[in-house]
Motif scaffolding. Sequence first.
Motif, short mmCIF file in Angstrom:
data_model
loop_
_atom_site.label_atom_id
_atom_site.label_comp_id
_atom_site.label_asym_id
_atom_site.label_seq_id
_atom_site.Cartn_x
_atom_site.Cartn_y
_atom_site.Cartn_z
N LYS A 1 -9.88 -9.75 0.66
CA LYS A 1 -10.81 -8.64 0.85
C LYS A 1 -12.23 -9.10 0.57
N SER A 2 -13.19 -8.35 1.10
CA SER A 2 -14.57 -8.56 0.70
C SER A 2 -14.74 -8.10 -0.75
N PRO A 3 -15.76 -8.59 -1.47
CA PRO A 3 -15.96 -8.11 -2.85
C PRO A 3 -16.08 -6.59 -2.95
N LYS A 4 -16.83 -5.99 -2.04
CA LYS A 4 -17.02 -4.54 -2.09
C LYS A 4 -15.70 -3.81 -1.95
N ALA A 5 -14.87 -4.22 -0.97
CA ALA A 5 -13.58 -3.58 -0.76
C ALA A 5 -12.64 -3.83 -1.94
N LEU A 6 -12.67 -5.04 -2.49
CA LEU A 6 -11.80 -5.37 -3.62
C LEU A 6 -12.12 -4.51 -4.83
N PHE A 7 -13.39 -4.44 -5.19
CA PHE A 7 -13.76 -3.73 -6.41
C PHE A 7 -13.48 -2.23 -6.32
N LYS A 8 -13.44 -1.71 -5.10
CA LYS A 8 -13.15 -0.28 -4.92
C LYS A 8 -11.66 0.01 -4.96
N SER A 9 -10.82 -0.99 -4.73
CA SER A 9 -9.41 -0.72 -4.48
C SER A 9 -8.49 -0.95 -5.68
N VAL A 10 -8.98 -1.63 -6.72
CA VAL A 10 -8.06 -2.08 -7.77
C VAL A 10 -7.91 -1.05 -8.89
N ASP A 11 -6.81 -1.19 -9.63
CA ASP A 11 -6.53 -0.37 -10.80
C ASP A 11 -6.50 -1.25 -12.04
N LYS A 12 -7.03 -0.72 -13.16
CA LYS A 12 -7.00 -1.42 -14.45
C LYS A 12 -5.87 -0.85 -15.28
N LEU A 13 -5.03 -1.71 -15.83
CA LEU A 13 -3.83 -1.27 -16.54
C LEU A 13 -3.67 -2.10 -17.82
N ALA A 14 -2.84 -1.58 -18.73
CA ALA A 14 -2.47 -2.32 -19.94
C ALA A 14 -3.69 -2.83 -20.68
N ASP A 15 -4.50 -1.90 -21.18
CA ASP A 15 -5.74 -2.24 -21.89
C ASP A 15 -6.69 -3.07 -21.03
N ASN A 16 -6.67 -2.86 -19.73
CA ASN A 16 -7.53 -3.57 -18.78
C ASN A 16 -7.17 -5.04 -18.62
N ASN A 17 -6.02 -5.46 -19.16
CA ASN A 17 -5.61 -6.84 -18.99
C ASN A 17 -5.04 -7.10 -17.59
N VAL A 18 -4.52 -6.07 -16.97
CA VAL A 18 -3.82 -6.21 -15.70
C VAL A 18 -4.64 -5.52 -14.62
N ILE A 19 -4.93 -6.23 -13.54
CA ILE A 19 -5.69 -5.68 -12.42
C ILE A 19 -4.81 -5.81 -11.17
N PHE A 20 -4.31 -4.69 -10.68
CA PHE A 20 -3.49 -4.65 -9.48
C PHE A 20 -4.16 -3.75 -8.45
N GLU A 21 -3.75 -3.93 -7.21
CA GLU A 21 -4.09 -2.95 -6.18
C GLU A 21 -2.79 -2.32 -5.69
N PHE A 22 -2.59 -1.05 -6.01
CA PHE A 22 -1.41 -0.34 -5.52
C PHE A 22 -1.64 0.11 -4.10
N ILE A 23 -0.62 -0.04 -3.28
CA ILE A 23 -0.72 0.19 -1.84
C ILE A 23 0.20 1.33 -1.44
N GLY A 24 -0.31 2.33 -0.75
CA GLY A 24 0.53 3.41 -0.26
C GLY A 24 0.89 4.39 -1.34
#
Length: 280
Positions: A257-280
């Motif tokens: 992804k582009s940086p702009k699209a990436l930063f908008k799409s991700v979720d912060k989890l587990a005290d912000n240690n985990v960065i995932f993008e959930f789909i659907g």
Amino acid sequence: MIFEAHYPIHPLLRKYIRYYYFVRVQQPDHLSNYLSFPNTTIPVNIHKNVDCRIAGDRATVSATPETKVVTISNGLRETPLYVTWNGSIDKVTIAFTAVGINHFISKNLPEAVSGHANVFTAWDGNDYTACLDKFYAVTDNRQRVKLLEDFLLGVYHPFDKSALLQQVIDRLCDFSQEMPVPEIARMVNISERSLNRLFHLHIGLSPVAYRKIARFRQSLEGKVVHDKFKRLTDIGYDSHYYDQPYFIRMCNKLSGKSPKALFKSVDKLADNNVIFEFIG
């Protein structure tokens, strides 16, 4: 879906493990898909009562009525891992540092951890089975951490390349005073060829590739976790990308992804240690 972070208790383990995180889902019809982005940790994921299917950059973990535990590891990689979870989940992830995991396996890293994901068998044996029986007999995650750490301390062994590799990684991640890899090799008194060989044996990729991932994670965490920056140019500058087009190109390569699209799409989890993008 509940993500819960815990941190190593034993002082020795704090040197080699960044954190643990637990995930529990009790709904048998649960379905989730997510992207896990390149990282500088090497996770070992312990799942209760699942089957798994791994093919290249995709992993599917599905609940099964059969009583068994499957352990999956993720190697350092330069593209995302696409994960599907089907059914109930009861798992813990141990996030080892890239050097740290070498203290807990008895073989070279590529023999234990390979590709985007693989079934991890380095601990297979009666002690590990007994540990997991005790681990899944309790539900309190603090008790589970203690049981897990008792096992890890039992398989711990000194790793003689640890200090050298950590010194190199510290230099690779110092983006404010970036040092070429040949110069780093001279600093630690080995040839560049030997340094590359050590990295492939114990980290799983080259120093150049490691630096690329570390720089990407700094930019991702600086924006998503710490919210340090408002402009993309500031993010790229802080992580010492050569210029904005190079930053965008590397982000596309590592995340898709582009940086702009990436930063908008991700979720912060587990005290912000985990960065995932959930789909659907």
